[in-house]
Design a protein around this motif. Structure first.
Motif, PDB file in Angstrom:
ATOM      1  N   PHE A 118       0.952  -1.021  -0.044  1.00 22.55           N
ATOM      2  CA  PHE A 118       0.068   0.036  -0.077  1.00 22.55           C
ATOM      3  C   PHE A 118       0.866   1.151   0.076  1.00 22.55           C
ATOM      4  O   PHE A 118       2.014   1.314   0.520  1.00 22.55           O
ATOM      5  N   THR A 119       0.435   2.400  -0.576  1.00 21.75           N
ATOM      6  CA  THR A 119       1.179   3.651  -0.776  1.00 21.75           C
ATOM      7  C   THR A 119       0.924   4.204   0.626  1.00 21.75           C
ATOM      8  O   THR A 119       1.921   5.120   0.791  1.00 21.75           O
ATOM      9  N   GLY A 120       0.332   4.096   1.430  1.00 24.08           N
ATOM     10  CA  GLY A 120       0.195   4.716   2.895  1.00 24.08           C
ATOM     11  C   GLY A 120      -0.898   4.184   3.585  1.00 24.08           C
ATOM     12  O   GLY A 120      -1.681   3.329   3.066  1.00 24.08           O
ATOM     13  N   PRO A 121      -1.241   4.550   4.844  1.00 21.13           N
ATOM     14  CA  PRO A 121      -2.589   4.286   5.514  1.00 21.13           C
ATOM     15  C   PRO A 121      -3.844   4.763   4.987  1.00 21.13           C
ATOM     16  O   PRO A 121      -3.860   5.771   4.027  1.00 21.13           O
ATOM     17  N   PRO A 122      -4.839   4.085   5.393  1.00 17.37           N
ATOM     18  CA  PRO A 122      -6.113   4.461   4.863  1.00 17.37           C
ATOM     19  C   PRO A 122      -6.526   5.938   5.178  1.00 17.37           C
ATOM     20  O   PRO A 122      -5.902   6.533   6.243  1.00 17.37           O
ATOM     21  N   SER A 123      -7.305   6.885   4.489  1.00 18.87           N
ATOM     22  CA  SER A 123      -7.565   8.147   4.816  1.00 18.87           C
ATOM     23  C   SER A 123      -9.132   8.039   4.587  1.00 18.87           C
ATOM     24  O   SER A 123      -9.746   7.311   3.874  1.00 18.87           O
ATOM     25  N   THR A 124      -9.717   9.210   5.419  1.00 18.10           N
ATOM     26  CA  THR A 124     -11.135   9.434   5.271  1.00 18.10           C
ATOM     27  C   THR A 124     -11.428  10.580   5.044  1.00 18.10           C
ATOM     28  O   THR A 124     -10.917  11.448   5.644  1.00 18.10           O
ATOM     29  N   ASP A 125     -12.189  10.950   4.229  1.00 18.75           N
ATOM     30  CA  ASP A 125     -12.743  12.491   4.009  1.00 18.75           C
ATOM     31  C   ASP A 125     -14.387  12.289   3.745  1.00 18.75           C
ATOM     32  O   ASP A 125     -14.960  11.165   4.041  1.00 18.75           O
ATOM     33  N   ALA A 126     -14.955  13.338   3.112  1.00 15.88           N
ATOM     34  CA  ALA A 126     -16.285  13.525   3.022  1.00 15.88           C
ATOM     35  C   ALA A 126     -16.891  12.134   1.915  1.00 15.88           C
ATOM     36  O   ALA A 126     -18.013  11.981   2.086  1.00 15.88           O
ATOM     37  N   ILE A 165      -4.213   0.566  -7.551  1.00 13.10           N
ATOM     38  CA  ILE A 165      -5.678   0.535  -7.378  1.00 13.10           C
ATOM     39  C   ILE A 165      -6.097   1.075  -5.929  1.00 13.10           C
ATOM     40  O   ILE A 165      -5.633   1.082  -4.965  1.00 13.10           O
ATOM     41  N   GLN A 166      -7.496   1.731  -6.105  1.00 10.15           N
ATOM     42  CA  GLN A 166      -7.867   2.153  -4.768  1.00 10.15           C
ATOM     43  C   GLN A 166      -9.109   1.383  -4.281  1.00 10.15           C
ATOM     44  O   GLN A 166      -9.862   0.875  -4.952  1.00 10.15           O
ATOM     45  N   LEU A 167      -9.075   1.305  -3.086  1.00  4.98           N
ATOM     46  CA  LEU A 167      -9.918   0.655  -2.283  1.00  4.98           C
ATOM     47  C   LEU A 167     -10.865   1.505  -1.651  1.00  4.98           C
ATOM     48  O   LEU A 167     -10.438   2.654  -1.180  1.00  4.98           O
TER      49      LEU A 167
END
Length: 125
Positions: free
Chosen positions: A97-105, A120-122
């Motif tokens: 993975f390129t980094g940790p998960p992120s959360t937004d609107a 690929i984006q989950l």
């Protein structure tokens, strides 16, 4: 009207097929190795769209694939119920993975390298 099939340009369709079925859990939809043709679909959705693992052997296709990859942009977004759980499962299988998960609107997302020339984006709503 609905999406019947979409494609993603990959470096090696057979290797991509192994990754998308063996690691990600997609199911084979059409496999014709003699034509370098590999199509997968999401499990448990028999009428769902196919994902053609398109050879990137045309100069325009390869320029597109490398350009998108070079910019760090995901080539496709895959919906999951739980990004964190899927990230842990895939990481245990060696997916980078390129980094940790992120959360937004828009929801929660994480991006990984499919090893076939794409990010690929989950995504979780």
């Amino acid at each position: 009207m609905r999406v019947k099939m979409s494609s993603i340009h990959v470096i090696d369709p057979a290797a991509a097929f192994d990754f998308y079925t063996g690691t990600l859990g997609f199911e084979p939809l059409m496999v014709l190795p003699e034509y370098n043709l590999f199509i997968v679909q999401a499990p448990n959705i028999p009428d769902g769209p196919g994902l053609l693992l398109e050879p990137s052997d045309h100069p325009v296709a390869e320029a597109y694939r490398t350009g998108v990859y070079g910019m760090g942009l995901p080539a496709v977004v895959l919906g999951v119920d739980d990004v964190q759980a899927e990230m842990e499962r895939l990481s245990a299988l060696g997916v980078r993975f390129t980094g940790p998960p992120s959360t937004d609107a828009m929801g929660t997302q994480a991006v990984f390298d499919d090893g076939c020339g794409n990010y690929i984006q989950l995504h979780q709503d």
